[in-house]
Write an enzyme that holds these catalytic residues in place. Structure first.
Site, PDB file in Angstrom:
ATOM      1  N   CYS A  66       0.821  -1.205   0.000  1.00 18.39           N
ATOM      2  CA  CYS A  66       0.000   0.000   0.000  1.00 18.39           C
ATOM      3  C   CYS A  66       0.865   1.270   0.000  1.00 18.39           C
ATOM      4  CB  CYS A  66      -0.983  -0.041   1.168  1.00 18.39           C
ATOM      5  SG  CYS A  66      -2.395   1.062   0.986  1.00 18.39           S
ATOM      6  N   HIS A 106      -3.903  -5.589  -0.180  1.00 19.66           N
ATOM      7  CA  HIS A 106      -3.583  -6.106   1.147  1.00 19.66           C
ATOM      8  C   HIS A 106      -3.618  -7.629   1.177  1.00 19.66           C
ATOM      9  CE1 HIS A 106      -3.518  -2.403   3.671  1.00 19.66           C
ATOM     10  NE2 HIS A 106      -4.102  -1.925   2.583  1.00 19.66           N
ATOM     11  N   GLU A 129      -2.714  -9.571   3.473  1.00 20.93           N
ATOM     12  CA  GLU A 129      -3.096 -10.084   4.793  1.00 20.93           C
ATOM     13  C   GLU A 129      -4.611 -10.140   4.965  1.00 20.93           C
ATOM     14  OE1 GLU A 129      -3.622  -5.750   5.269  1.00 20.93           O
ATOM     15  OE2 GLU A 129      -2.173  -7.028   4.228  1.00 20.93           O
TER      16      GLU A 129
END
Length: 401
Positions: A257, A342, A344
């Site tokens: 990001c 992202h 995760e």
């Protein structure tokens, strides 16, 4: 004050658009850039994502609050959004594992919100007109004053926010593994740290404005630059010098990001503000090296400018299938990889967690090798891993030709 009291509330956009509803959370007035998230669940993880700091969150899924809140779902120590807009707010919850209701959670975290808004209509409006600032108030119904307040709210362009959400001092998070990773906290999510720890990394998590001498003393096996809020150009003064140091070590580097944007900027590649950002857990991304499609979690309002790419410095590894924006890069002049989205998740699908494994392969290849040329060996390992990233898990859906 509880939402069942149905205290009137107003949402005012900077272009003069007005929406009426009822107050949820804390009574008061708040503002920020109005964005929307298309996730069907995971509202607590969204509210506590530091990348949302200072932004007004509009949830497109109509029912919010129906499963309450649980402390284990927080991605940070406090709620990061500046306000909440929903279609239908659930005052009761049916989850036996919940710690309490969303209303109690919002009140405890001083979050001001509005329910009863036609979020579908507002999302269409933002998609047509572009992102803009807005104000919520349950204190006053003066529409003209609130529109004026929304117009005067600071723009996200040029706004430095990473130092508002970073930790105050460096922290070590230990694991039983042998690898040392330097993490730069621009608003890092708890789930990102968890992914590294469970892969055998001992982390030294540095604040955004890290002391370079402290970073050098840690002598990491790899470097990670985290997600975070605000305009990446405003984070360049403290972000780019650390990235340049990391590049000089020839150790593997990974960015997510904001970290991805800063890594691109370090190679002279510009970052631009998007007309409408990507926020949700259902964004399709194509891996250019494997041809596979991943369904990803995203949260960004800035992106690497595809017109400013330099093929001698980077290779585009991932692309967004909705608007063709850049979602991933591999760097040619140092052992680095980065993604805009992202991996995760939290919330969202786990299609992209292989990226943590790829980076760890780079770290493992480079760790312990202090001789000249270790960096190129790690880069070669990263390139190989980038093309074989899905071997350790179920492959994401691959469309028919």
């Amino acid at each position: 004050m509880k939402p069942k009291d149905h205290k009137p509330c107003i949402l005012a956009l900077s272009d003069g658009t007005i929406a009426h509803g009822t107050a949820i959370g804390k009574i008061g007035t708040t503002g920020g850039e109005l964005c929307f998230n298309t996730s069907m669940a995971g509202y607590q993880e969204i509210f506590t994502d530091p990348s949302y700091y200072g932004q007004m969150m509009m949830m497109t899924y109509p029912h919010i609050g129906n499963y309450g809140t649980m402390s284990r779902d927080d991605e940070a120590r406090s709620v990061m959004i500046s306000g909440l807009i929903v279609r239908s707010f659930s005052e009761e919850f049916s989850n036996p594992m919940a710690d309490g209701s969303l209303q109690e959670y919002l009140e405890r975290n001083n979050v001001i919100g509005i329910s009863g808004v036609d979020t579908r209509k507002l999302v269409h409006h933002i998609r047509d007109e572009g992102v803009m600032n807005a104000v919520i108030s349950s204190e006053t119904l003066d529409e003209e004053m609130l529109i004026r307040k929304a117009k005067e709210w600071p723009s996200m362009v040029g706004l430095e926010l990473a130092t508002k959400v970073t930790r105050k001092e460096a922290q070590t998070i230990s694991s039983d593994g042998p690898y040392k990773l330097a993490v730069f906290d621009y608003g890092v999510k708890k789930s990102i740290l968890d992914n590294f720890v469970k892969r055998g990394c001992t982390l030294r998590v540095f604040p955004a404005e890290a002391d370079l001498d402290d970073v050098k003393d840690w002598d990491a096996d790899g470097y990670f630059f985290s997600n975070g809020p605000g305009d990446p150009n405003a984070s360049a003064d403290y972000g780019l010098p650390i990235i340049e140091h990391a590049k000089s070590t020839k150790k593997p580097i990974f960015g997510i990001c904001l970290g991805h944007q800063l890594m691109a900027m370090s190679e002279g590649i510009a970052v631009k503000k998007m007309f409408v950002g990507h926020r949700g857990a259902n964004q399709p991304v194509k891996n250019n090296e494997t041809g596979l499609v991943e369904i990803t979690t995203q949260n960004h309002g800035f992106a690497v400018d595809e017109e400013k790419l330099d093929d001698s410095k980077v290779e585009v590894t991932h692309i967004n299938l909705n608007d063709q924006t850049i979602e991933g890069l591999k760097f040619k002049n140092f052992p680095g990889m980065s993604v805009q989205y992202h991996p995760e998740a939290s919330p969202g699908p786990h299609d992209s967690q292989y990226l943590f494994d790829q980076f760890m392969e780079m770290v493992k290849q480079g760790a312990g090798s202090k001789v000249q040329g270790a960096g190129s060996k790690a880069q070669e390992a990263g390139s190989k891993a980038h093309g074989a990233g899905h071997k350790s898990q179920d492959a994401p859906y691959k469309p028919e030709p």
